[in-house]
Scaffold this active site. Structure first.
Site, PDB file in Angstrom:
ATOM      1  N   ASP A  38       0.736  -1.101  -0.029  1.00 49.06           N
ATOM      2  CA  ASP A  38       0.215   0.045   0.046  1.00 49.06           C
ATOM      3  C   ASP A  38       0.929   1.130   0.008  1.00 49.06           C
ATOM      4  O   ASP A  38       1.852   1.074   0.473  1.00 49.06           O
ATOM      5  CB  ASP A  38      -0.712   0.024   1.242  1.00 49.06           C
ATOM      6  CG  ASP A  38      -1.871   0.978   1.304  1.00 49.06           C
ATOM      7  OD1 ASP A  38      -1.999   2.100   2.116  1.00 49.06           O
ATOM      8  OD2 ASP A  38      -2.641   1.313   0.147  1.00 49.06           O
ATOM      9  N   ASP A  93      -2.380  -1.128   6.274  1.00 46.86           N
ATOM     10  CA  ASP A  93      -2.567  -0.718   7.538  1.00 46.86           C
ATOM     11  C   ASP A  93      -3.504  -1.503   8.120  1.00 46.86           C
ATOM     12  O   ASP A  93      -4.101  -1.500   9.141  1.00 46.86           O
ATOM     13  CB  ASP A  93      -2.985   0.699   7.749  1.00 46.86           C
ATOM     14  CG  ASP A  93      -4.359   0.829   7.118  1.00 46.86           C
ATOM     15  OD1 ASP A  93      -4.885   0.007   6.741  1.00 46.86           O
ATOM     16  OD2 ASP A  93      -4.704   2.108   7.135  1.00 46.86           O
ATOM     17  N   ASP A 129      -7.572  -1.226   4.282  1.00 47.50           N
ATOM     18  CA  ASP A 129      -7.545  -2.147   2.928  1.00 47.50           C
ATOM     19  C   ASP A 129      -7.431  -3.655   3.642  1.00 47.50           C
ATOM     20  O   ASP A 129      -6.724  -4.679   3.237  1.00 47.50           O
ATOM     21  CB  ASP A 129      -6.298  -1.901   2.317  1.00 47.50           C
ATOM     22  CG  ASP A 129      -4.890  -1.685   3.404  1.00 47.50           C
ATOM     23  OD1 ASP A 129      -3.943  -1.097   3.152  1.00 47.50           O
ATOM     24  OD2 ASP A 129      -5.053  -2.059   4.552  1.00 47.50           O
TER      25      ASP A 129
END
Lengths: 724, 233
Positions: A383, A581, A585
């Site tokens: 991410d 995190d 997500d």
């Protein structure tokens, strides 16, 4: 259902605990080892038992040696020597009976307990061997035959008991890393009450108390910074070696070190619920959760014991032609050399060491399987936030449409933003909160990847309010007023744009910007060197993604919704991992083979993640992957040894050439080998360059331990060893 | 037989080196004793335990030497009595020379791993004589160059009884100094101790040389009898 934890070594034990008062041990070795370090009457008896048994065994050995001497020299036996021989044999019986009672007793107890729970353990094999040898020797005495084997029984019992003690000590070392954390917390704290400062034991400090921590001291509680900005070292929890700046109101972890000036913290959770205490519990849970690898090992060990007994009977039959004595000793050797314990502990021990070592460096594995899956990773999705960017998104500018109550719009937007943990929301929510002018909000709903909606109580009635991306607003039928749409076009590619509005009309635009981290390039290089193919998956616009690809140098795919990220992951080389995190997500993390969550320091775990990095950078991930791979190698090595040793040993014993004493010693040695090989994993990953640690016995307020010469370190070590 | 007095003396003087490793146990014993008489008794039991262990180890060593020399494969190739005596002798000479500082390398006393410390300390603090005796039994197993050296000599005697006697005598030799340490807490100043250590070192060298001489004497003999005096024909 998770197992109980052994009171000595902290590893799981299959024994069911009847009450919480009596300590429960996973093996006889832990019971003995606990007896040695404890000071009560009961433990003294355990150790005295061992001592007396050794004394008697030494006597039996000397008597047996004398008997053997006469066998060696083949002296013509006259009546005197024959009589003396007889006396010596009875002396052997006399001196070995106490050994059987003293050391055999606990063995019988633990075997009976295991049998009650329908578990066949190594102890069954040992008892069979000892009983066979002893029984034969008594029969030999009765029939006046010269071959007695009392020394076999005694030596086996002593060797096995000592071996089990060493095993217990080794197991305790596996969990030492994480248990030593608790010892670093101070026992008292300076509590400020009514203008006075009282030094209080930490158990008596309550939530809400103000505690003063001097520089160089460890923070005893989880709390929030009460005074001004301060700097702390969170290495113990997150594994990061760089100190972190904390501002007023920021959260502090119990166990972090105050490195700036004195600070005041407001306690948010009591001592036994602080981060370190919860970390220890999390590790306990991880080690006790039965995972696939461990269940496999248990099943393997379960049919092993009956197989050995069958082999022993077969051996007895095979060698019967050479006489009862030879065949019995061969069968006893078969029973004694088999080491199902090595087989049973080969996998779990390495996994437990890995979990403990990881936790000590800010990497929490959910269970043993997570370690193995991490080792097998071939590709990695990242991410953007926190990996490539600093995670600090800032509102660069806000544009509010004319003809509206500006403060109401801003404050309501901020109110709504506070209900989400998304980095963009948090950036908007930062700032002064004036609740009075904000509209009342209810029925807040989060739409992952798009935005947040709520019901707002506007002056002219209830209406839906929306905070989210431009596409989400357009999807929901919102129109963008003329003065704002101009701004939309003028916004550069650097910015993320968030709309806020109600009653189907966008009232404000927030332009946000994040900064790219340059030091993450090093971490990404390391990940590439490990053979992984990292790819950044982000919801940012395509131009922004391209810019990041330029800056970092790895493939970056933009404009992805969470479901899109999951699809992309499925298309990458399997097994694939996803770093994020764990909250915003969660879908992507759950869909990956290994979900890796970052910045878990506060809550220590994320549902969707198999691996939780407690720090806020990627720095620990390459280390964690190296640890996982080394663990996998260790497991393989242990299994190869356990199976190979058993196969070779049993075949050799079946050939009838193996002395039972050597068989017992070899069996102990085999399980010690597996334990040592697993502990070596902990040693290799215990002192790491990227995480500089002090020796566990730090008591001085200055955190830095002076470099000691090797000789002094050896002299210091006894003190460290003696600390339980 | 003739070197037994020498073994005793070597044990007596060499025990000043023992004070380094086993001394703390004796001091712990002394500090937990209620009176001088009580302390003396407990020190005696402790030493009896140590001597017991040494004797048993000596018997095992003697048996090992005998077994090695009689029917094993090794005896076909090697003159076992000679080899054992020479190896034991060389080891003792090396011990002596390095303690005396003649080899240039300082004598580093490596403290034993404290697994033993935890186990033995429990027994030492107890008042019951059997516990103290057991503490002595354990202490006898502590790794010690001196003990190994004389175990080598015991093995070279190739007899159970002779081996046991050798080690027992050695143990007896260490008793006076150990008891004195425990009661007095170290009555020798460090300079005196240094001098005594040097004399002890040369004692070890002499004992080693006698052993080597005996071994050399065995070479060329078909079936040497270890009971022979090495200086006679």
């Amino acid at each position: 259902m998770p197992n109980q934890s052994c009171s000595y070594c902290g590893l799981p034990t299959p024994v069911r605990q009847t009450d919480s008062e009596t300590p429960v041990y996973c093996c006889l070795g832990c019971r003995i080892a606990a007896g040695i370090i404890n000071d009560d009457r009961q433990s003294e008896w355990t150790v005295t038992r061992l001592g007396m048994a050794i004394f008697f065994t030494m006597n039996v050995m000397v008597f047996t040696l004398v008997l053997w001497t006469w066998n060696v020299h083949e002296i013509d036996p006259d009546a005197r020597i024959l009589a003396f021989r007889g006396i010596l044999r009875y002396a052997c019986l006399l001196f070995s009976t106490p050994v059987l009672i003293l050391l055999g007793g606990p063995l019988v107890e633990s075997t009976a307990a295991a049998l009650r729970e329908r578990r066949l353990t190594t102890d069954v094999l040992l008892l069979l061997g000892v009983a066979a040898a002893f029984g034969y020797s008594i029969a030999a005495l009765y029939y006046d035959s010269p071959d007695v084997y009392f020394e076999v029984c005694c030596m086996i019992l002593v060797a096995v008991t000592l071996g089990k003690w060493l095993e217990g000590t080794a197991k305790q070392k596996a969990t030492n890393a994480i248990r030593s954390l608790c010892e670093l917390l101070p026992t008292t704290a300076r509590v400020q009450r009514n203008e006075h400062e009282i030094v209080t034991p930490i158990e008596q400090v309550a939530v809400g108390d103000q505690v003063r921590v001097l520089p160089g001291e460890r923070i005893p509680f989880d709390g929030s910074v009460g005074g001004e900005t301060c700097v702390v070292d969170e290495q113990l929890i997150t594994g990061e070696s760089l100190p972190v700046t904390k501002h007023h109101g920021d959260l502090l972890f119990a166990g972090s070190l105050n490195v700036s000036h004195e600070l005041i913290l407001t306690v948010t959770s009591p001592a036994d619920h602080g981060t370190i205490a919860r970390l220890v519990k999390a590790v306990e849970k991880a080690t006790s959760t039965s995972c696939r690898s461990i269940r496999l090992a248990d099943r393997l060990a379960a049919w092993f014991v009956p197989l050995i007994i069958a082999s022993a009977i077969a051996t007895f039959a095979l060698h019967y032609g050479k006489g009862v004595q030879a065949s019995l000793m061969a069968a006893v050797s078969v029973v004694l050399i088999a080491c199902p314990c090595a087989l049973g502990i080969a996998t779990p021990m390495a996994l437990w060491v890995a979990i403990n070592s990881g936790a000590r460096h800010g990497v929490l594995f959910r269970d043993g399987d997570a370690v193995i899956r991490l080792a097998k990773l071939r590709s990695l999705g990242l991410d953007k936030t926190g990996t490539v960017t600093t995670g600090d998104v800032r509102v660069v500018s806000e544009r509010i449409t004319a003809n509206t109550n500006t403060s109401a719009v801003r404050d309501t937007a901020q109110q709504l933003a506070r209900s989400s943990t998304h980095p963009l929301s948090r950036a908007i929510a930062n700032g002064v909160h004036r609740i009075e002018t904000a509209l009342k909000l209810s029925n807040i709903q989060d739409h992952p990847g798009k935005g947040i909606t709520a019901i707002a109580l506007a002056p002219d009635g209830e209406t839906e309010a929306l905070l989210g991306s431009v596409s989400f607003a357009k999807e929901s039928g919102y129109t963008i007023p003329m003065d704002l749409s101009g701004q939309l076009e003028n916004a550069t590619e650097h910015n993320a744009i968030v709309c806020f509005g109600w009653r189907q009309e966008v009232k404000a635009l927030f332009l946000l910007q994040d900064t790219i981290r340059t030091e993450s390039r090093g971490t990404i290089r390391e990940l590439q060197k490990l053979g992984l193919l990292p790819i950044i998956l982000t919801g940012d616009t395509a131009p922004r993604a391209a810019e990041m690809q330029q800056a970092i140098g790895i493939e970056t795919i933009g404009e992805l919704l969470p479901e899109d990220k999951a699809q992309k992951l499925a298309a990458m080389t399997r097994p694939v991992g996803m770093v994020g995190d764990g909250l915003n997500d969660a879908i992507a993390l759950s869909s990956a083979d290994v979900g890796i969550a970052m910045d878990c320091g506060a809550d220590l775990s994320r549902e969707s993640a198999d691996v939780c990095l407690l720090g806020s950078t990627l720095a620990q991930l390459p280390w964690a992957i190296r640890l996982a791979r080394a663990t996998q190698q260790t497991v393989r090595r242990n299994l190869v040894w356990a199976i190979g040793y058993n196969a070779v040993g049993i075949c050799f014993a079946m050939s009838g050439n193996l002395n039972p004493i050597i068989a017992a010693v070899a069996m102990v040695g085999s399980s010690l080998f597996v334990l040592t090989s697993s502990l070596a994993l902990g040693v290799a990953f215990g002192s790491d360059d990227s995480v500089s640690h002090d020796l566990p016995s730090e008591a001085s307020p200055n955190n830095s331990m002076p470099r000691v010469a090797a000789g002094e370190a050896i002299a210091m070590r006894p003190e460290v060893e003696m600390v339980p | 037989m003739m070197e037994l007095p020498l073994v005793f003396v070597a044990g007596f003087l060499g025990s000043s080196h023992c004070v380094g490793m086993c001394g703390p146990f004796a001091v712990l014993l002394g500090s937990t004793s209620s009176s001088l008489q009580n302390g003396f008794n407990r020190q005696a039991f402790f030493s009896i335990g140590r001597i017991f262990t040494y004797t048993v180890l000596g018997a095992c060593a003697g048996f090992g030497g005998m077994h090695l020399g009689s029917q094993s494969v090794v005896s076909e190739w090697v003159n076992v009595p000679a080899a054992l005596s020479i190896v034991a002798g060389i080891f003792l000479i090396y011990q002596g020379l390095s303690t005396a500082g003649a080899l240039g390398v300082g004598w580093k006393s490596n403290p034993a791993p404290c697994l033993a410390g935890g186990l033995v300390a429990n027994f030492l603090k107890s008042q019951h004589p059997s516990s103290v005796f057991l503490a002595g039994v354990f202490t006898g197993f502590l790794p010690c160059g001196l003990v190994y050296g004389f175990l080598g000599v015991a093995a070279s005697s190739q007899q159970l009884l002779r081996g046991a006697l050798t080690m027992g005598t050695f143990g007896l030799g260490t008793v006076p100094v150990m008891i004195a340490t425990g009661i007095g807490g170290g009555f020798l100043s460090s300079t005196t101790r240094g001098r005594v250590m040097r004399v002890a070192a040369w004692c070890l060298v002499i004992a080693g040389m006698i052993s080597v001489a005996r071994g050399v004497g065995y070479i060329g003999l078909d079936s040497p009898d270890p009971t022979d005096c090495p200086f006679c024909d």
